[in-house]
Design a protein around this motif. Structure first.
Motif, PDB file in Angstrom:
ATOM      1  N   ASP A 134      47.739  32.610  37.468  1.00  0.00           N
ATOM      2  CA  ASP A 134      48.251  31.146  37.654  1.00  0.00           C
ATOM      3  C   ASP A 134      47.863  30.846  39.028  1.00  0.00           C
ATOM      4  OD1 ASP A 134      50.122  30.736  35.318  1.00  0.00           O
ATOM      5  OD2 ASP A 134      51.179  32.755  36.061  1.00  0.00           O
ATOM      6  N   LEU A 135      47.158  31.789  39.929  1.00  0.00           N
ATOM      7  CA  LEU A 135      46.639  31.348  41.155  1.00  0.00           C
ATOM      8  C   LEU A 135      45.206  30.711  40.909  1.00  0.00           C
ATOM      9  CD1 LEU A 135      47.724  34.412  43.382  1.00  0.00           C
ATOM     10  CD2 LEU A 135      48.712  32.196  43.007  1.00  0.00           C
ATOM     11  N   ASP A 136      45.413  29.421  40.365  1.00  0.00           N
ATOM     12  CA  ASP A 136      44.153  28.904  40.061  1.00  0.00           C
ATOM     13  C   ASP A 136      43.861  27.831  41.063  1.00  0.00           C
ATOM     14  OD1 ASP A 136      46.207  27.174  39.404  1.00  0.00           O
ATOM     15  OD2 ASP A 136      45.241  26.606  37.376  1.00  0.00           O
ATOM     16  N   PHE A 137      44.044  28.038  42.323  1.00  0.00           N
ATOM     17  CA  PHE A 137      43.849  26.841  43.158  1.00  0.00           C
ATOM     18  C   PHE A 137      43.136  27.671  44.342  1.00  0.00           C
ATOM     19  CE2 PHE A 137      47.963  28.605  43.520  1.00  0.00           C
ATOM     20  CZ  PHE A 137      47.997  29.237  45.082  1.00  0.00           C
ATOM     21  N   GLY A 138      42.536  26.791  45.209  1.00  0.00           N
ATOM     22  CA  GLY A 138      41.967  27.447  46.472  1.00  0.00           C
ATOM     23  C   GLY A 138      40.850  28.399  46.180  1.00  0.00           C
ATOM     24  N   VAL A 139      40.806  29.371  47.200  1.00  0.00           N
ATOM     25  CA  VAL A 139      39.803  30.479  46.878  1.00  0.00           C
ATOM     26  C   VAL A 139      40.089  31.367  45.856  1.00  0.00           C
ATOM     27  CG1 VAL A 139      40.851  32.329  48.331  1.00  0.00           C
ATOM     28  CG2 VAL A 139      38.355  32.177  48.503  1.00  0.00           C
ATOM     29  N   TYR A 140      41.159  31.414  45.336  1.00  0.00           N
ATOM     30  CA  TYR A 140      41.539  32.268  44.050  1.00  0.00           C
ATOM     31  C   TYR A 140      40.586  31.647  42.914  1.00  0.00           C
ATOM     32  CZ  TYR A 140      45.485  33.334  47.063  1.00  0.00           C
ATOM     33  OH  TYR A 140      46.294  33.892  48.080  1.00  0.00           O
ATOM     34  N   LYS A 141      40.655  30.620  42.901  1.00  0.00           N
ATOM     35  CA  LYS A 141      39.844  29.982  41.707  1.00  0.00           C
ATOM     36  C   LYS A 141      38.401  30.541  41.701  1.00  0.00           C
ATOM     37  CE  LYS A 141      40.427  26.058  39.926  1.00  0.00           C
ATOM     38  NZ  LYS A 141      40.730  24.287  39.624  1.00  0.00           N
ATOM     39  N   ILE A 142      37.724  30.678  42.900  1.00  0.00           N
ATOM     40  CA  ILE A 142      36.274  31.205  43.062  1.00  0.00           C
ATOM     41  C   ILE A 142      36.420  32.801  42.863  1.00  0.00           C
ATOM     42  CG2 ILE A 142      34.576  31.849  44.649  1.00  0.00           C
ATOM     43  CD1 ILE A 142      35.421  29.230  46.190  1.00  0.00           C
ATOM     44  N   LEU A 143      37.393  33.396  43.392  1.00  0.00           N
ATOM     45  CA  LEU A 143      37.432  34.774  43.047  1.00  0.00           C
ATOM     46  C   LEU A 143      37.686  35.163  41.624  1.00  0.00           C
ATOM     47  CD1 LEU A 143      39.868  35.783  45.956  1.00  0.00           C
ATOM     48  CD2 LEU A 143      37.356  36.010  45.933  1.00  0.00           C
TER      49      LEU A 143
ATOM     50  N   GLN B 170      55.749  27.662  37.780  1.00  0.00           N
ATOM     51  CA  GLN B 170      55.085  29.054  38.593  1.00  0.00           C
ATOM     52  C   GLN B 170      53.791  28.549  39.609  1.00  0.00           C
ATOM     53  OE1 GLN B 170      54.408  31.602  35.400  1.00  0.00           O
ATOM     54  NE2 GLN B 170      56.713  32.348  35.506  1.00  0.00           N
ATOM     55  N   HIS B 171      53.072  27.716  38.767  1.00  0.00           N
ATOM     56  CA  HIS B 171      52.010  27.036  39.628  1.00  0.00           C
ATOM     57  C   HIS B 171      52.495  26.405  40.940  1.00  0.00           C
ATOM     58  CE1 HIS B 171      48.575  24.475  40.770  1.00  0.00           C
ATOM     59  NE2 HIS B 171      47.716  25.448  40.142  1.00  0.00           N
ATOM     60  N   TYR B 172      53.575  25.386  40.775  1.00  0.00           N
ATOM     61  CA  TYR B 172      53.994  24.674  42.192  1.00  0.00           C
ATOM     62  C   TYR B 172      54.626  25.921  42.946  1.00  0.00           C
ATOM     63  CZ  TYR B 172      57.800  22.217  44.357  1.00  0.00           C
ATOM     64  OH  TYR B 172      58.508  21.686  45.345  1.00  0.00           O
ATOM     65  N   THR B 173      55.466  26.801  42.399  1.00  0.00           N
ATOM     66  CA  THR B 173      56.083  27.811  43.442  1.00  0.00           C
ATOM     67  C   THR B 173      54.930  28.696  43.996  1.00  0.00           C
ATOM     68  OG1 THR B 173      56.801  29.298  41.668  1.00  0.00           O
ATOM     69  CG2 THR B 173      58.202  27.697  42.314  1.00  0.00           C
ATOM     70  N   ARG B 174      54.103  29.109  43.445  1.00  0.00           N
ATOM     71  CA  ARG B 174      53.131  30.168  43.785  1.00  0.00           C
ATOM     72  C   ARG B 174      52.176  29.534  44.881  1.00  0.00           C
ATOM     73  NH1 ARG B 174      52.115  33.734  38.209  1.00  0.00           N
ATOM     74  NH2 ARG B 174      54.268  34.498  38.183  1.00  0.00           N
TER      75      ARG B 174
END
Length: 1019
Positions: A25-34, A300-304
Motif C-alpha cells: 500500500d506504500l505506493d507513493f514517494g520513494v516506495y514506488k521506486i523501491l 489505508q493509503h491515506y493513513t499510511r
C-alpha cells in the motif's frame, strides 16, 4: 536449518522491513521506486550482502577456533591433564576412573573446548549478539521511512550532540534533515469513483488535530480516527471527517495489538459501509480492488501516506557513521576492561570482543552504504530545482490601454469581450457581464488562463514593444512548496528584496500540522530552518524582515534566527491582534510577536508618518480658546453640496454678536463650528487657508447623516513603538471580515484567522517607504501581503512589487481572485463592490511549479537491458547505479534530447486526484529563473513559417541577456541554414552581453541552453 542461516534470515527480514516490502500500500514517494526495483534490491540483500556477511562471519569463526585451540594447548600443559590424557591414550580404565573423579572440572572444560573446535562455526551467542546489535542500532534511528534520532530515556546519556565549542549551542532532533511534508496533502485527501450520474469525488478531511485531549498524554501515539462530525454528502461529492489524536483510555481497551491504525481503518470502513452501503451513489466504494474493498484500500493509503516520509536526511551516511561510532563506544566497548587483572584469559576475551565489534561494524557499514544511497537519491530529487509547469498573466484594462495605447489595445479588447470564459469570470468576480464603456469598467482583469497560448504570446509581444515587463509588473504569485519556490528564484532574487514579511504556521495545539509522534517542536523547527535559510541571500544588505509568531514557538524561532541570520540584529514587537482575548487559562491571549531582523541594529525602521487627523479629525476646535467670542474671525460658514460633499464656498465671518443667517438652499448645507451641545465654537483654520485647501486637506464628511468639516495635517514623524495596538490590527475585523466581504461568504475555511490587512501594511511601511520597493512573503496564506502592497501603491501611485508563494488549490481559488478584486476596487461588502473602479489596477503573473511528489512520479528507468546487465557485473551496482544510471534520462532530471521542441516538453502532473495527466511545462520561464533573468521583453514571431521566441532582459550583474527559443525537431540541413540567416538578422535588434540559443545554431558566441539548463537545474 543451520544457525548461520537462521541469523541471516533474521537480517534479511529486518532489511525487508526497513524498506517496507511487506506493505504494497506504500505506493507513493520513494516506495514506488523501491517496489518497482524490488527484484534488484532483493538480489542485493540475498546475494551481495549475504556474501559479505558470510565472509565476515567466516573470518570471525576462524578467529574463534584459533582462540579455542590456543586455550586447549595451554590446558594440555597442566600436569593433571597430562596424566588423564596419558591414561586415555593407554586405555587404563583404573587410572581413568581415579583422574576423572579428581580432575572432573578441568576435564569437563577441556572436553567443552574440544567440542567447539569440532564445530567450527561462530558460537550462537556471538552471532546473536551481532544481529541483536544490528537490529538495535538501526531501530534507534529508523521510523516509518525516515532516519531520525528517536526519543529514548535512560540513566546514561543516549546521544552525542555535534558541538564545536560555541558559548551556547541550539540543537534539535531533526537538525540535519529536510522537512518534506505538504500540509495540504495531510489536511485533505480526495479520489474519484464512478456513480450512476457520472462520477463522485470522495474526500477524507482532517478536523482540528488534538494533541492533548482528556486523559491522554502528549507523549502518546497519535492515530487517524473517524470523527463524530457528520459526513457531508451530495450527488457530486462526499466528505468524511477524521481526527488525528491519541487514543482515550476507553479506546485503548478496545484497540489492541501492534497494528492499531489498521484496526482503526477497518472500524471506520465498517461504520461507513453500514451507514452508506444502501445508497447507490457509493456502490463502487465497496467493490474489491486488489483483494480489498476500494474504500478500505483508500483509507489505508491515506493513513499510511500521512505517517511515512516526513524527512530526507541531508547527509545520512555521515549521520549514521557518526552515530555508529558513538554506539560502539557507548554500548559495546566497556571502559571497565581497562581495570581488570592482566591475565591471558582476560586479554583473549577482550581480543575476541574487539573482533566481534569489527564484524558488527563491517556489516553495519554495508547496510549504511546501502540505505544512504537511496536517501541520497531522494535528496537529489528534493534539492533539484523544479520546472515551471504553467505561467499565466493578469492585466487590468486600464493598464493595457495605458501601456500600449487605445488604438493598439482595441483588437485585444474586442477579442477579450468575445471570450466566454473571461466574461463568465467577470460575472463571478465583479457581477459584471461585459466591459461596456472602457472608462466604466477599466479595472476589470484579463487573465490569459482563459485564452489560447497564442493569445498570451501576442499580448506579451505587444506589451514588450512599449514597456519593460518586469518593471511594470506588480509581482508574482508562485504556487509551490516554499522550499522549492525560494530555491528556483534564488538566482533572480539574490540580494534584491527590500523587505520580507512571513507569517508561518504557529504550531499550536489548534493548528492542523501532523508530525511524527514525539517530534512536534523538533519537526516544526526543521521545517522553519529549511525555509528561513534563504533569508541571507534574498534580502539586500539593509533589507529588513519581520516574522510573526506566538508564544508556543517564539523562543525556538528566536534562537533559530540567531543561528541563521548572523548579520541581522533581532528586535521584537508585540502586536495585539485580538483585543477581545482568546481564553485558554489564566490570561486571555490577545497578542502575537513580530521578530524583526535589522542590519547590524542600524536605525533603519521608518518613522510613523503621523497626521493631525490621527488625533483631532474635526476642523471645529475644542478645549481652551475654542469659543466663538474668543476668536470671532474664525466663526464663519462653510457651504457643502449635499450629494457630492464638495465644499462649494467658504463665506466671510459674521460679527461677534451677529445672528447666524438663515440658509435657504435645499441642495447645500451651511456648516458652522457649533458642537453637539449647541455651543458656538471656532474653526482651527482661518478663512484664507480653508479657501486654499478646500476639498484637499480640508474636506466634508457625513457622519450619521450629518455633514462635518474635517482636515488632515502632516505631523512630525514619530518613532514606531514596540507594542502595536489599536482596532485596525484586529485579525477578525480587518482580516477575516475583509476576506469575507471580498468573497461574500461567512467563513473562508482554509484560513481561520488571516492577518489584519493594516498590520501587514504597517509592517511593510516600517521596512521602507520606497515607492519601488520589492517585498516577499513565501508563507502567502490568503494573499494579505500582496493585498497590502497594492494598497500602498494605491496611496501614492507607487510601483512596489510583491513576490508571494503558497501551495494548494486556493492559490487559484482565493489568492489570485483576491488580487483581481482589490485591483478593481478597494471597497467591498458581502461580495459586492461598494465603490466601483477605485482600485489600483494590476499587472502580474502567477505560476505553478513541479513539486517533489511529481518529480518522483516522473522518474523512469530508461537504461537498455544490455546496459543494465553489464552494470550488474559490478558489486556496487545496486542500488547506486539503478537509481543514478538507469534514471538519468527521466524528464524530471532534464532529458536534453526531449528539448528539441521546447513547447512540448512534458511531465506527469497532479490533477488533484491522480498523476495520470501529462502536460507541457514552461521551459522558457524555468530557464529565466535558472540564469537569474529579469525579463524585459518576450517577443514571439513566426519566421520562415517557424515559431521563434526572443526573451530579453538582464541579470543581477547588469549583463544584458538574449535567449532565443525555437523548435528544431525534425529539422533538415536546409532548415538550419535558413535558421542561421534568420537569427543573424533578428538578434541585431538587441544589445546583449550573453546569448543563449536552444539546440545547435550557426551563430558566433552563443551558449547552448540545454547544457546550462541541466547543470543549473541539478546543481
Amino acid at each position: 536449518m543451520s544457525k548461520n542461516n537462521t541469523s541471516l534470515k533474521q537480517l534479511k527480514s529486518f532489511l525487508n522491513q526497513l524498506f517496507q516490502f511487506d506493505s504494497q500500500d506504500l505506493d507513493f514517494g520513494v516506495y514506488k521506486i523501491l517496489h518497482y526495483k524490488k527484484k534488484e534490491i532483493a538480489n542485493f540483500i540475498d546475494q551481495l550482502l549475504v556474501d559479505k556477511v558470510k565472509a565476515e562471519l567466516q573470518t570471525l569463526s576462524a578467529d574463534e577456533t584459533k582462540q579455542v585451540q590456543d586455550q586447549i594447548t595451554e590446558m594440555e600443559k597442566s600436569t593433571s591433564l597430562k596424566k588423564w590424557l596419558e591414561a586415555v591414550d593407554k586405555k587404563d580404565e583404573t587410572r581413568l576412573a581415579i583422574y576423572e573423579e579428581d580432575y572432573k572440572g578441568e576435564i569437563a572444560q577441556y572436553k567443552d573446548l574440544k567440542a567447539k573446535v569440532t564445530d567450527s562455526s561462530v558460537s550462537i551467542e556471538t552471532e546473536n549478539q551481532i544481529y541483536n546489535h544490528l537490529t538495535l542500532f538501526f531501530s534507534r534511528y529508523y521510523d516509518k521511512g525516515d532516519f531520525i534520532s528517536k526519543r529514548r530515556f535512560g540513566k546514561n546519556e543516549k546521544y552525542v550532540v555535534p558541538y564545536n565549542g560555541e558559548e551556547t549551542h541550539f540543537h534539535w532532533a531533526n537538525q540535519d534533515q529536510y522537512y518534506i511534508k505538504s500540509s495540504e496533502t495531510f489536511n485533505q485527501y480526495a479520489f474519484k469513483i464512478p456513480s450512476p450520474e457520472g462520477e463522485i469525488i470522495v474526500n477524507f478531511k482532517l478536523t482540528d488535530a488534538q494533541l492533548e485531549q482528556g486523559n491522554v498524554k502528549e507523549s502518546d501515539k497519535n492515530y487517524f480516527i473517524l470523527s463524530e462530525k457528520k459526513a457531508e454528502t451530495n450527488k457530486e461529492d462526499a466528505t468524511f471527517f477524521f481526527e488525528y489524536r491519541p487514543l482515550t483510555d476507553k479506546e485503548k481497551k478496545k484497540i489492541k495489538g501492534n497494528s492499531k491504525q489498521d484496526t482503526l481503518d477497518e472500524i471506520a470502513f465498517d461504520f461507513l459501509k453500514k451507514k452508506f452501503s444502501s445508497n447507490p451513489v457509493f456502490a463502487n466504494l465497496w467493490k474489491e480492488q486488489e483483494d480489498k474493498p476500494l474504500l478500505l484500500k483508500k483509507l489505508q493509503h491515506y493513513t499510511r501516506k500521512n505517517k511515512h516520509d516526513f524527512f530526507i536526511h541531508k547527509n545520512l551516511k555521515g549521520f549514521l557513521e557518526r552515530e555508529l561510532d558513538y554506539y560502539i563506544k557507548s554500548e559495546l566497548v566497556n571502559v571497565d576492561d581497562l581495570y581488570v587483572t592482566d591475565t591471558d584469559s582476560h586479554f583473549d576475551r577482550l581480543k575476541h570482543n574487539l573482533k566481534t565489534i569489527k564484524v558488527f561494524k563491517s556489516i553495519a557499514d554495508t547496510i549504511i552504504t546501502f540505505v544512504s544511497q537511496i536517501e541520497d537519491f531522494q535528496k537529489k530529487l528534493w534539492e533539484k530545482k523544479k520546472f515551471v509547469l504553467s505561467t499565466e498573466w493578469v492585466i487590468t484594462i486600464d493598464r493595457l490601454v495605458d501601456y500600449v495605447g487605445e488604438e493598439a489595445a482595441k483588437p485585444i479588447l474586442e477579442e477579450v469581450i468575445k471570450n466566454e470564459k473571461q466574461v463568465a469570470e467577470w460575472k463571478k468576480l465583479y457581477n459584471q457581464g461585459d466591459i461596456g464603456k472602457s472608462k466604466e469598467y477599466n479595472k476589470l482583469s484579463i487573465d490569459t488562463v482563459n485564452f489560447s497560448p497564442d493569445f498570451k504570446e501576442r499580448l506579451l509581444s505587444l506589451l514588450s514593444l512599449n514597456i519593460n515587463l518586469e518593471e511594470s509588473s506588480n509581482g508574482l504569485v508562485l504556487n509551490s512548496d516554499n522550499f522549492h519556490g525560494t530555491r528556483l528564484t534564488e538566482e533572480k532574487l539574490y540580494r534584491r528584496l527590500d523587505g520580507l514579511y512571513l507569517d508561518p504556521p504557529y504550531n499550536t495545539n489548534a493548528t492542523v500540522i501532523i508530525y511524527k509522534n514525539g517530534f512536534k517542536d523538533s519537526s516544526w523547527i526543521t521545517m522553519m530552518e529549511n525555509r528561513l535559510s534563504p533569508i541571507n541571500d534574498l534580502l539586500k544588505e539593509k533589507g529588513i524582515f519581520c516574522i510573526t509568531i506566538d508564544d508556543y514557538e517564539y523562543s525556538n524561532l528566536y534562537k533559530l534566527l540567531e543561528q541563521i541570520v548572523l548579520e541581522k540584529k533581532l528586535r521584537t514587537t508585540i502586536i495585539e491582534y485580538n483585543f477581545r482575548g482568546r481564553v485558554k487559562s489564566n490570561f486571555a491571549i490577545t497578542h502575537e510577536y513580530g521578530i524583526w531582523g535589522i542590519y547590524q541594529d542600524q536605525d533603519l525602521i521608518t518613522k510613523l508618518r503621523s497626521t493631525a487627523d490621527d488625533i483631532k479629525r474635526n476642523l471645529r476646535r475644542t478645549g481652551s480658546g475654542s469659543r466663538r467670542f474668543e476668536s470671532p474671525s474664525m466663526f464663519y460658514g462653510i457651504e457643502v453640496d449635499n450629494k457630492s460633499l464638495e465644499i462649494l464656498e467658504v463665506h466671510d465671518a459674521i460679527g461677534e454678536n451677529e445672528q447666524i443667517p438663515k440658509h435657504n438652499s435645499s441642495s447645500t448645507t451651511m456648516v458652522w463650528p457649533i458642537d453637539d451641545d449647541g455651543i458656538e465654537r471656532r474653526w482651527y483654520y482661518g478663512i484664507k487657508r480653508v479657501r486654499e485647501e478646500k476639498n484637499d486637506t480640508v474636506y466634508a464628511k457625513k457622519i450619521k447623516g450629518k455633514i462635518h468639516i474635517h482636515y488632515t495635517k502632516e505631523g512630525k514623524p514619530i518613532r514606531r513603538k514596540a507594542v502595536w495596538n489599536g482596532k485596525t490590527y484586529d485579525a477578525s475585523t480587518y482580516g477575516s471580515e475583509v476576506i469575507n466581504n471580498l468573497f461574500g461568504i461567512t467563513e473562508l475555511k482554509q484560513f481561520d484567522f488571516p492577518k489584519s490587512i493594516y498590520a501587514v501594511k504597517d509592517s511593510l511601511e516600517a521596512m521602507t517607504y520606497k515607492p519601488n520597493a520589492w517585498f516577499m512573503d513565501y508563507f502567502g496564506g490568503s494573499g494579505t501581503t500582496f493585498h497590502a502592497t497594492l494598497l500602498m501603491n494605491n496611496d501614492d501611485n507607487g510601483t512596489r512589487q510583491c513576490f508571494l508563494m503558497e501551495q494548494g488549490k486556493y492559490v487559484e481559488s482565493v489568492i489570485v481572485p483576491r488580487i483581481k478584486k482589490v485591483a478593481y476596487s478597494v471597497n467591498w461588502a458581502k461580495g459586492v463592490v461598494t465603490d466601483q473602479n477605485n482600485g489600483p489596477g494590476c499587472f502580474f503573473k502567477y505560476q505553478r511549479l513541479e513539486q517533489y511528489e511529481e518529480a518522483l512520479e516522473n522518474i523512469a528507468f530508461n537504461a537498455s537491458e544490455d546496459a543494465v546487465q553489464k552494470a550488474l557485473e559490478f558489486e556496487q551496482y545496486i542500488p547506486k547505479y539503478f537509481l543514478e544510471f538507469e534514471t538519468k534520462g527521466s524528464q524530471t532530471l532534464v532529458n536534453t534530447a526531449a528539448m528539441q521542441n521546447p513547447w512540448d516538453y512534458k511531465l506527469k502532473v497532479w490533477d488533484g486526484f491522480t498523476y495520470d495527466t501529462e502536460q507541457a511545462v514552461d521551459l522558457v520561464e524555468t530557464f529565466n529563473y535558472l540564469i537569474g533573468l529579469h525579463m524585459q521583453k518576450c517577443i514571439t514571431k513566426e519566421l520562415n513559417e517557424k515559431k521563434y521566441q526572443f526573451i530579453y532582459g538582464h541579470n543581477n550583474a547588469n549583463k544584458n541577456i538574449l535567449v532565443v527559443w525555437r523548435s528544431v525537431k525534425e529539422w533538415s540541413v536546409e532548415d538550419f541554414k535558413a535558421d542561421a540567416a534568420t537569427l543573424k538578422k533578428e538578434i541585431k535588434a538587441f544589445e546583449y552581453d550573453l546569448l543563449y540559443i536552444n539546440d545547435q545554431a550557426h551563430v558566433e558566441g552563443y551558449q547552448s541552453i540545454e547544457e546550462v539548463f541541466k547543470n543549473k537545474m541539478l546543481s
